[in-house]
Scaffold this motif. Sequence first.
Motif, PDB file in Angstrom:
ATOM      1  N   GLY A 174      29.526  45.811  31.656  1.00  0.00           N
ATOM      2  CA  GLY A 174      29.518  45.692  33.102  1.00  0.00           C
ATOM      3  C   GLY A 174      28.591  46.713  33.731  1.00  0.00           C
ATOM      4  N   HIS A 175      28.358  46.578  35.019  1.00  0.00           N
ATOM      5  CA  HIS A 175      27.458  47.484  35.738  1.00  0.00           C
ATOM      6  C   HIS A 175      27.950  47.638  37.169  1.00  0.00           C
ATOM      7  CE1 HIS A 175      25.758  43.349  36.262  1.00  0.00           C
ATOM      8  NE2 HIS A 175      25.856  43.720  37.536  1.00  0.00           N
ATOM      9  N   SER A 176      27.288  48.515  37.918  1.00  0.00           N
ATOM     10  CA  SER A 176      27.583  48.702  39.334  1.00  0.00           C
ATOM     11  C   SER A 176      26.420  48.159  40.156  1.00  0.00           C
ATOM     12  CB  SER A 176      27.802  50.188  39.646  1.00  0.00           C
ATOM     13  OG  SER A 176      28.942  50.676  38.967  1.00  0.00           O
ATOM     14  N   ASP A 177      26.733  47.261  41.076  1.00  0.00           N
ATOM     15  CA  ASP A 177      25.722  46.591  41.894  1.00  0.00           C
ATOM     16  C   ASP A 177      25.754  47.173  43.301  1.00  0.00           C
ATOM     17  OD1 ASP A 177      24.103  44.831  43.333  1.00  0.00           O
ATOM     18  OD2 ASP A 177      24.790  43.070  42.231  1.00  0.00           O
ATOM     19  N   TYR A 178      24.654  47.832  43.671  1.00  0.00           N
ATOM     20  CA  TYR A 178      24.556  48.453  44.990  1.00  0.00           C
ATOM     21  C   TYR A 178      23.656  47.666  45.931  1.00  0.00           C
ATOM     22  CZ  TYR A 178      26.815  52.336  42.626  1.00  0.00           C
ATOM     23  OH  TYR A 178      27.708  53.110  41.920  1.00  0.00           O
ATOM     24  N   GLY A 179      23.404  46.417  45.597  1.00  0.00           N
ATOM     25  CA  GLY A 179      22.608  45.560  46.459  1.00  0.00           C
ATOM     26  C   GLY A 179      21.120  45.699  46.204  1.00  0.00           C
ATOM     27  N   ASP A 180      20.529  46.810  46.621  1.00  0.00           N
ATOM     28  CA  ASP A 180      19.096  47.035  46.429  1.00  0.00           C
ATOM     29  C   ASP A 180      18.760  47.476  45.014  1.00  0.00           C
ATOM     30  OD1 ASP A 180      18.599  46.374  49.065  1.00  0.00           O
ATOM     31  OD2 ASP A 180      18.668  48.454  49.764  1.00  0.00           O
ATOM     32  N   TYR A 181      19.759  47.947  44.286  1.00  0.00           N
ATOM     33  CA  TYR A 181      19.549  48.379  42.909  1.00  0.00           C
ATOM     34  C   TYR A 181      20.851  48.242  42.143  1.00  0.00           C
ATOM     35  CZ  TYR A 181      21.669  52.756  44.483  1.00  0.00           C
ATOM     36  OH  TYR A 181      22.523  53.690  45.008  1.00  0.00           O
ATOM     37  N   VAL A 182      20.732  48.242  40.815  1.00  0.00           N
ATOM     38  CA  VAL A 182      21.880  48.063  39.924  1.00  0.00           C
ATOM     39  C   VAL A 182      21.873  49.198  38.902  1.00  0.00           C
ATOM     40  CG1 VAL A 182      23.055  46.463  38.369  1.00  0.00           C
ATOM     41  CG2 VAL A 182      21.621  45.576  40.205  1.00  0.00           C
ATOM     42  N   VAL A 183      23.037  49.722  38.576  1.00  0.00           N
ATOM     43  CA  VAL A 183      23.159  50.835  37.631  1.00  0.00           C
ATOM     44  C   VAL A 183      24.036  50.409  36.462  1.00  0.00           C
ATOM     45  CG1 VAL A 183      23.880  53.228  37.294  1.00  0.00           C
ATOM     46  CG2 VAL A 183      22.889  52.521  39.488  1.00  0.00           C
ATOM     47  N   ASP A 184      23.572  50.699  35.261  1.00  0.00           N
ATOM     48  CA  ASP A 184      24.287  50.375  34.028  1.00  0.00           C
ATOM     49  C   ASP A 184      25.390  51.408  33.819  1.00  0.00           C
ATOM     50  OD1 ASP A 184      24.828  49.206  31.515  1.00  0.00           O
ATOM     51  OD2 ASP A 184      23.528  50.658  30.527  1.00  0.00           O
ATOM     52  N   THR A 185      26.618  51.077  34.180  1.00  0.00           N
ATOM     53  CA  THR A 185      27.708  52.046  34.166  1.00  0.00           C
ATOM     54  C   THR A 185      28.774  51.796  33.105  1.00  0.00           C
ATOM     55  OG1 THR A 185      28.687  50.737  35.960  1.00  0.00           O
ATOM     56  CG2 THR A 185      27.491  52.746  36.581  1.00  0.00           C
ATOM     57  N   HIS A 186      28.844  50.607  32.556  1.00  0.00           N
ATOM     58  CA  HIS A 186      29.846  50.287  31.521  1.00  0.00           C
ATOM     59  C   HIS A 186      31.259  50.590  31.999  1.00  0.00           C
ATOM     60  CE1 HIS A 186      26.743  50.885  27.993  1.00  0.00           C
ATOM     61  NE2 HIS A 186      26.317  50.061  28.936  1.00  0.00           N
ATOM     62  N   ASP A 187      31.528  50.349  33.275  1.00  0.00           N
ATOM     63  CA  ASP A 187      32.829  50.717  33.807  1.00  0.00           C
ATOM     64  C   ASP A 187      33.585  49.553  34.444  1.00  0.00           C
ATOM     65  OD1 ASP A 187      31.352  50.296  36.092  1.00  0.00           O
ATOM     66  OD2 ASP A 187      31.793  52.239  37.017  1.00  0.00           O
ATOM     67  N   SER A 188      33.131  48.343  34.187  1.00  0.00           N
ATOM     68  CA  SER A 188      33.759  47.188  34.824  1.00  0.00           C
ATOM     69  C   SER A 188      33.594  45.954  33.944  1.00  0.00           C
ATOM     70  CB  SER A 188      33.135  46.936  36.200  1.00  0.00           C
ATOM     71  OG  SER A 188      31.741  46.719  36.085  1.00  0.00           O
ATOM     72  N   ALA A 189      34.192  44.874  34.383  1.00  0.00           N
ATOM     73  CA  ALA A 189      34.110  43.622  33.637  1.00  0.00           C
ATOM     74  C   ALA A 189      32.699  43.043  33.693  1.00  0.00           C
ATOM     75  CB  ALA A 189      35.104  42.615  34.201  1.00  0.00           C
ATOM     76  N   ILE A 190      32.381  42.215  32.730  1.00  0.00           N
ATOM     77  CA  ILE A 190      31.075  41.552  32.674  1.00  0.00           C
ATOM     78  C   ILE A 190      31.025  40.481  33.763  1.00  0.00           C
ATOM     79  CG2 ILE A 190      29.575  40.123  31.217  1.00  0.00           C
ATOM     80  CD1 ILE A 190      31.134  41.528  28.817  1.00  0.00           C
ATOM     81  N   CYS A 191      29.912  40.430  34.503  1.00  0.00           N
ATOM     82  CA  CYS A 191      29.813  39.486  35.614  1.00  0.00           C
ATOM     83  C   CYS A 191      29.229  38.152  35.141  1.00  0.00           C
ATOM     84  CB  CYS A 191      28.957  40.072  36.738  1.00  0.00           C
ATOM     85  SG  CYS A 191      27.207  40.265  36.335  1.00  0.00           S
ATOM     86  N   ASP A 192      29.389  37.129  35.967  1.00  0.00           N
ATOM     87  CA  ASP A 192      28.956  35.782  35.603  1.00  0.00           C
ATOM     88  C   ASP A 192      27.456  35.692  35.262  1.00  0.00           C
ATOM     89  OD1 ASP A 192      31.512  34.806  35.815  1.00  0.00           O
ATOM     90  OD2 ASP A 192      31.251  33.981  37.829  1.00  0.00           O
ATOM     91  N   PRO A 193      26.551  36.320  36.030  1.00  0.00           N
ATOM     92  CA  PRO A 193      25.131  36.218  35.660  1.00  0.00           C
ATOM     93  C   PRO A 193      24.831  36.780  34.271  1.00  0.00           C
ATOM     94  CG  PRO A 193      25.333  36.949  37.934  1.00  0.00           C
ATOM     95  CD  PRO A 193      26.714  36.981  37.347  1.00  0.00           C
ATOM     96  N   VAL A 194      25.549  37.820  33.858  1.00  0.00           N
ATOM     97  CA  VAL A 194      25.338  38.374  32.511  1.00  0.00           C
ATOM     98  C   VAL A 194      25.889  37.417  31.455  1.00  0.00           C
ATOM     99  CG1 VAL A 194      25.932  40.270  30.943  1.00  0.00           C
ATOM    100  CG2 VAL A 194      25.229  40.760  33.292  1.00  0.00           C
ATOM    101  N   TRP A 195      27.035  36.788  31.741  1.00  0.00           N
ATOM    102  CA  TRP A 195      27.535  35.767  30.812  1.00  0.00           C
ATOM    103  C   TRP A 195      26.524  34.631  30.674  1.00  0.00           C
ATOM    104  CZ3 TRP A 195      30.800  37.341  27.593  1.00  0.00           C
ATOM    105  CH2 TRP A 195      31.961  38.050  27.923  1.00  0.00           C
TER     106      TRP A 195
END
Length: 303
Positions: A212-233
Motif C-alpha cells: 500500500g501507499h499514501s496518496d496526497y493527490g499531487d504526489y504519492v509516497v510508498d509507505t507500506h502502511d495500508s491495504a493495496i488499492c484497486d489500481p495496484v491490483w
Amino acid sequence: MTNTVITQPFLGFGLGLRTQHFEHVLTQQPEVDWFEVISENFMVGGGKPRYYLEAIGERYPLVMHGVSLSIGSTDPLDMDYLKALKQLANQVQPRWISDHICWTSIHGINSHDLLPLPYTEETIRHVAARVRQVQDFLGRRILLENVSSYLSYKDSSMDEWQFLNAVAEEADCLILFDVNNIYVSARNHGFEPLDYIRQMDPRRVQQIHLAGHSDYGDYVVDTHDSAICDPVWDLYSAALTHLGPVSSMIERDANIPEFSVLEQELAVARTLALQTLPQLAADYGKHRRAGLPDQDAKRMGSL
C-alpha cells in the motif's frame, strides 16, 4: 535474447515476516506459501529473532530482502556487510536474496533511504559491474528491485524500465518487480505504468512485491502502511498477464494489522492470480508442494 528460463521455480504467495507475527506463524502454521525476511534484522547471532527465524525456516521457504547493499553508490562495496549477508544466507539457506537498484550511502554515510539513479549507459556499466562482484562473492544470482522515486535526473537518457532490463542483462542478475512502486513512480512522474510492465523481460522477473501507499493527490509516497488499492491490483493482473506466474508477496511495514488481515489480503492476490492465469489454477497445488520442505509438503493437500 533467448527464451531460456533462468528464474527459480514458482513459490506461490507469501508475506513479509514481521516481529509481531513470529509467534503466530510458528504456533499456528498458517497456509502461507513462503515468507520474506529483512536481511539486516537478522545479522546478529542468537537471540529470539534468530530462534524464530530458524524455527520458521524449518517449516516454510524463506527469501532474504536487504535494504543496505547500496549497489548504485560510488562508495566501495561494503565487504563487512557482504560477509555478514553471506554468513546469514549460509545459515538460512534462502531461496534467493534481493536488494534495491538504488544508492543509499555516500562517503560512508548511510542515508537510510532508497535513492534513485540516473538512467544512463554509464550507470548501467557501473551498477552491473558491482552486481557481478556481489554475485561472485555470494556465489548466487541476486534480485534487484525497482524503487519508488520522487525526483528524476536531467542526465537520464532512457526510461526506467529500459535501464532495469539493461542492468539485469549485463549483470546476469534477476529482478524483483515491485508493482506498487511502479504505480507510485508513474503518478509522481506522469508516465503510463502499463508501458513499464509490458517492456519487462519475463525471463528475469523472479518475484513480485505488492504493498500500500499514501496518496496526497499531487504526489504519492510508498509507505507500506495500508491495504493495496484497486489500481495496484489492476497492475498486478496486467503484470501476471505479461510475465506469467511469478512468486508474489505482500509487504506491510507500518500500521501492521493482525495476521488474519494480511491473510485475507493475500487471498485476494491468490484469487486474482488464479483468475488471470487459468493454467496456474491447475498447477498451483503442484507448485505449492514443490516449494515446501518435505515434512510440510506431506501435510498440504492439493487445492
